[in-house]
Design a protein around this motif. Sequence first.
Motif, PDB file in Angstrom:
ATOM      1  N   GLN A 138     -13.838 -97.826  25.599  1.00  0.00           N
ATOM      2  CA  GLN A 138     -13.328 -96.641  26.313  1.00  0.00           C
ATOM      3  C   GLN A 138     -13.256 -95.436  25.378  1.00  0.00           C
ATOM      4  OE1 GLN A 138      -9.709 -98.610  27.617  1.00  0.00           O
ATOM      5  NE2 GLN A 138     -10.385 -98.580  29.768  1.00  0.00           N
TER       6      GLN A 138
ATOM      7  N   GLU B 202     -16.852 -94.232  24.708  1.00  0.00           N
ATOM      8  CA  GLU B 202     -17.439 -93.565  25.870  1.00  0.00           C
ATOM      9  C   GLU B 202     -16.933 -92.132  25.989  1.00  0.00           C
ATOM     10  OE1 GLU B 202     -17.729 -91.976  29.859  1.00  0.00           O
ATOM     11  OE2 GLU B 202     -15.829 -92.644  28.958  1.00  0.00           O
ATOM     12  N   LEU B 203     -15.636 -91.941  25.769  1.00  0.00           N
ATOM     13  CA  LEU B 203     -15.074 -90.591  25.816  1.00  0.00           C
ATOM     14  C   LEU B 203     -15.606 -89.757  24.659  1.00  0.00           C
ATOM     15  CD1 LEU B 203     -13.178 -88.518  27.060  1.00  0.00           C
ATOM     16  CD2 LEU B 203     -11.282 -89.546  25.767  1.00  0.00           C
TER      17      LEU B 203
ATOM     18  N   ARG C 145     -19.056 -88.412  25.438  1.00  0.00           N
ATOM     19  CA  ARG C 145     -19.004 -87.279  26.378  1.00  0.00           C
ATOM     20  C   ARG C 145     -18.537 -86.005  25.680  1.00  0.00           C
ATOM     21  NH1 ARG C 145     -15.429 -87.835  30.970  1.00  0.00           N
ATOM     22  NH2 ARG C 145     -14.453 -89.766  30.226  1.00  0.00           N
ATOM     23  N   TYR C 146     -17.585 -86.141  24.763  1.00  0.00           N
ATOM     24  CA  TYR C 146     -17.067 -84.990  24.030  1.00  0.00           C
ATOM     25  C   TYR C 146     -18.133 -84.383  23.111  1.00  0.00           C
ATOM     26  CZ  TYR C 146     -14.179 -82.388  20.668  1.00  0.00           C
ATOM     27  OH  TYR C 146     -13.654 -81.414  19.846  1.00  0.00           O
TER      28      TYR C 146
ATOM     29  N   MET D 285      -9.551 -88.927  20.704  1.00  0.00           N
ATOM     30  CA  MET D 285      -9.986 -89.523  21.966  1.00  0.00           C
ATOM     31  C   MET D 285      -8.953 -90.538  22.463  1.00  0.00           C
ATOM     32  SD  MET D 285     -12.803 -87.915  22.391  1.00  0.00           S
ATOM     33  CE  MET D 285     -12.227 -86.546  21.363  1.00  0.00           C
TER      34      MET D 285
ATOM     35  N   ARG E  55      -6.627 -83.937  29.660  1.00  0.00           N
ATOM     36  CA  ARG E  55      -8.045 -83.560  29.620  1.00  0.00           C
ATOM     37  C   ARG E  55      -8.322 -82.775  28.342  1.00  0.00           C
ATOM     38  NH1 ARG E  55      -8.022 -78.648  34.153  1.00  0.00           N
ATOM     39  NH2 ARG E  55      -6.394 -77.425  33.136  1.00  0.00           N
TER      40      ARG E  55
ATOM     41  N   GLU F  31     -12.145 -90.387  34.658  1.00  0.00           N
ATOM     42  CA  GLU F  31     -12.602 -89.502  35.721  1.00  0.00           C
ATOM     43  C   GLU F  31     -12.133 -89.959  37.099  1.00  0.00           C
ATOM     44  OE1 GLU F  31     -16.693 -87.538  34.336  1.00  0.00           O
ATOM     45  OE2 GLU F  31     -16.805 -89.737  34.383  1.00  0.00           O
TER      46      GLU F  31
ATOM     47  N   PRO G  89     -10.461 -87.822  30.632  1.00  0.00           N
ATOM     48  CA  PRO G  89     -10.609 -89.129  29.961  1.00  0.00           C
ATOM     49  C   PRO G  89     -10.928 -90.275  30.916  1.00  0.00           C
ATOM     50  CG  PRO G  89      -8.316 -88.389  29.942  1.00  0.00           C
ATOM     51  CD  PRO G  89      -9.138 -87.225  30.375  1.00  0.00           C
TER      52      PRO G  89
ATOM     53  N   SER H 265      -6.021 -88.724  23.974  1.00  0.00           N
ATOM     54  CA  SER H 265      -6.343 -88.242  25.318  1.00  0.00           C
ATOM     55  C   SER H 265      -6.232 -89.362  26.348  1.00  0.00           C
ATOM     56  CB  SER H 265      -7.757 -87.646  25.328  1.00  0.00           C
ATOM     57  OG  SER H 265      -8.153 -87.292  26.631  1.00  0.00           O
ATOM     58  N   LEU H 266      -6.735 -90.535  26.013  1.00  0.00           N
ATOM     59  CA  LEU H 266      -6.681 -91.675  26.936  1.00  0.00           C
ATOM     60  C   LEU H 266      -5.237 -92.152  27.146  1.00  0.00           C
ATOM     61  CD1 LEU H 266      -9.790 -93.558  25.570  1.00  0.00           C
ATOM     62  CD2 LEU H 266      -9.534 -92.831  27.949  1.00  0.00           C
TER      63      LEU H 266
ATOM     64  N   ILE I  94     -13.021 -82.103  29.931  1.00  0.00           N
ATOM     65  CA  ILE I  94     -13.486 -83.493  29.972  1.00  0.00           C
ATOM     66  C   ILE I  94     -12.284 -84.354  30.347  1.00  0.00           C
ATOM     67  CG2 ILE I  94     -14.487 -85.381  28.628  1.00  0.00           C
ATOM     68  CD1 ILE I  94     -15.593 -83.157  26.736  1.00  0.00           C
TER      69      ILE I  94
END
Length: 267
Positions: free
Chosen positions: A234, A237-238, A241-242, A121, A130, A210, A208, A124-125, A206
């Motif tokens: 952060q 939160e990601l 969602r994952y 995660m 994505r 939006e 990272p 990705s950030l 998804i």
Amino acid sequence: MLNTKETKCDHLSIIAMHPHAILPLHGFIWGAICHQLLPDLYGTGCATEIAMRLPVLRHVLHYLSTRPADKKGLLHMLQIKEENLFILPGGVAEIFYSRRRNQPDSLPFTQTIKARRYGLMKLSLQTGARIFPAFVFGASDMLDQLFHVEQNDASKEKDAKTSFDVGRMMQSISRKLKGGIALYYGQYYLPIPHTPKLSMVLGDPIYPVENTFERNVNGNKLTCKRIANPTDAQVNELMDRYVNALQCLFEQYKVEAGYPNDTLVIT
């Protein structure tokens, strides 16, 4: 099962596939499918350091555009070389959750995966890439494992009191070696995989961060807004969602894939 518009976008992408299984043979199948049908998602895979050192296997992996799964190298690959990443996030831990079903597909069965990978995660950030969640039904049914790790808490407590847990010992050793050391067998008790029906499902991407878009470091691919030092909030939160996307993906397609009464446990 695939959103054509999303897969053809030139956005930097990470394809995260579960389960790892004992041997990720379905990863090779994905490479062929992606190369032929989804060329915009084709990129570089990653493997453990020990896998990249084994004779023969390392040559096969290099031929298939696979590199060691170290953070510095992955950042360079995504940001500088602008290549998509294919990864099996469950890694060594997920190998030992793999159990082949020895019952009709219609009976209840629990599949366990290791998806809470905070490093992924964060990657990705940091890169703005994505994440496409992916799941392969039947991947764990190709091989039998002599010693798997049971995730049921009651079972773990009982085993700890009554017997030596060989599976957890092998899992611990494998983590230290950074490579899976598992005892397995297939057809005729030989290392010949069984041939279950495999169904791969690829979820919607998804993002990272939006509703934010910018060009990558070299300016060729789109990314979300990049966050050099993401906070724990952060990352969490990601991650939420994952994990939710994986659970929904599993529930959405399990009947169509032929496993209507299966349950997915995400650790």
